[in-house]
Enzyme design. Sequence first.
Site, mmCIF file in Angstrom:
data_model
loop_
_atom_site.group_PDB
_atom_site.id
_atom_site.type_symbol
_atom_site.label_atom_id
_atom_site.label_comp_id
_atom_site.label_asym_id
_atom_site.label_seq_id
_atom_site.Cartn_x
_atom_site.Cartn_y
_atom_site.Cartn_z
ATOM 1 N N ASP A 27 -7.220 -1.271 8.763
ATOM 2 C CA ASP A 27 -7.122 0.548 8.286
ATOM 3 C C ASP A 27 -5.917 0.497 7.074
ATOM 4 O O ASP A 27 -4.738 0.325 7.764
ATOM 5 C CB ASP A 27 -6.904 1.325 9.516
ATOM 6 C CG ASP A 27 -6.750 2.718 8.988
ATOM 7 O OD1 ASP A 27 -7.992 3.401 9.139
ATOM 8 O OD2 ASP A 27 -5.960 3.214 8.709
ATOM 9 N N TYR A 87 -0.459 4.293 1.404
ATOM 10 C CA TYR A 87 0.287 3.265 1.875
ATOM 11 C C TYR A 87 0.937 2.341 0.780
ATOM 12 O O TYR A 87 1.723 1.523 1.048
ATOM 13 C CB TYR A 87 -0.399 2.549 2.908
ATOM 14 C CG TYR A 87 -0.847 3.507 4.036
ATOM 15 C CD1 TYR A 87 -0.675 4.775 4.227
ATOM 16 C CD2 TYR A 87 -1.999 2.737 4.821
ATOM 17 C CE1 TYR A 87 -1.153 5.513 5.235
ATOM 18 C CE2 TYR A 87 -2.303 3.705 5.920
ATOM 19 C CZ TYR A 87 -2.362 4.676 6.124
ATOM 20 O OH TYR A 87 -2.830 5.515 7.258
ATOM 21 N N LYS A 141 -8.354 5.122 2.291
ATOM 22 C CA LYS A 141 -8.525 6.671 2.287
ATOM 23 C C LYS A 141 -7.950 6.988 0.707
ATOM 24 O O LYS A 141 -7.036 6.338 0.174
ATOM 25 C CB LYS A 141 -7.372 6.989 3.329
ATOM 26 C CG LYS A 141 -7.503 6.589 4.700
ATOM 27 C CD LYS A 141 -6.647 7.219 5.590
ATOM 28 C CE LYS A 141 -6.562 6.276 6.839
ATOM 29 N NZ LYS A 141 -5.863 5.159 6.708
ATOM 30 N N HIS A 162 -8.253 11.581 2.854
ATOM 31 C CA HIS A 162 -6.964 11.581 3.876
ATOM 32 C C HIS A 162 -6.477 12.721 4.581
ATOM 33 O O HIS A 162 -6.141 12.674 5.700
ATOM 34 C CB HIS A 162 -5.767 10.828 3.021
ATOM 35 C CG HIS A 162 -5.041 9.885 3.845
ATOM 36 N ND1 HIS A 162 -4.080 8.987 3.461
ATOM 37 C CD2 HIS A 162 -4.465 10.275 5.068
ATOM 38 C CE1 HIS A 162 -3.318 8.525 4.303
ATOM 39 N NE2 HIS A 162 -3.621 9.252 5.251
#
Length: 281
Positions: free
Chosen positions: A49, A54, A79, A113
């Site tokens: 994930d 990120y 996401k 997200h």
Amino acid sequence: MASTTTIPSITLNNGVTIPQLGFGVFQIPPSETKAATLTALELGYRHIDTAQMYGNEAEVGQAVRESGIPRDEIFITSKLNNNAHAPGADTAAAAQRTVDDLDIGPVDLYLIHWPLPGVGSYVETWKVLEQAYRDGKFRAIGVSNFHQQHLTRLLDETDVVPAVNQIEVHPYLSQNPLRQFNSEHQIITEAWSPIAQGAVLDDPALAPIAEELGRSVAQVVLRWHIQRGDVVFPKSVTRARIAENLELFDFELSDAQVDVIESLNADRRRGPNPEEFNWVP
């Protein structure tokens, strides 16, 4: 050495299957992400994930390509970044960037997200992702941090029912009403922050359960998630902890132990409230 653990899969509402336990790369620096992901894959994880936010999608993709594991045996979730569904943003281009950065072919699951209710564009954003899904860029699409009212708008105004809703869930925030709504609409619940960013590890109610079972408190809480039917993806960069988090399928919590964990719910968040969170980078 790879684990002999068999991770169960859950079938999404479009027939795609997802491993119930995955490996999360939130807050893992890009420079460490490939190594951590390769470790997880070596130990037996088959679900990773990540997210645009990120900053480590490319490194996850590198690990998948270099792992030697057939692509169709690994499930990858990413996401859409918050800056890609403000009014006027090019959502389609942002979604394509994820496909390009991962460089592994179609992405297994792609999520909005955050709903960003103050921005108010998530319905239009979803319609763009629906088209990308129809075009084969994503095998399934879903949402993250959506509450019932956000989901209701999507169900009323769009065509594709989200495959998952990834939300903050842990013993201090059990989210049972939202999980029930998800279930009623064939939306799988995924749990982020499954051990409340470590806050539950020192809870005096959990230590006796862990001692009785001969397990760590983290394993007890992760097993609670598994028995509830949620998809969970703990994060670590430590090989021993990554391996420990995988060993959840050779023991079960009793009904009484589950009741103790459920009693800890205080509707207390560790992360932002989606009703108020409107941060756009």
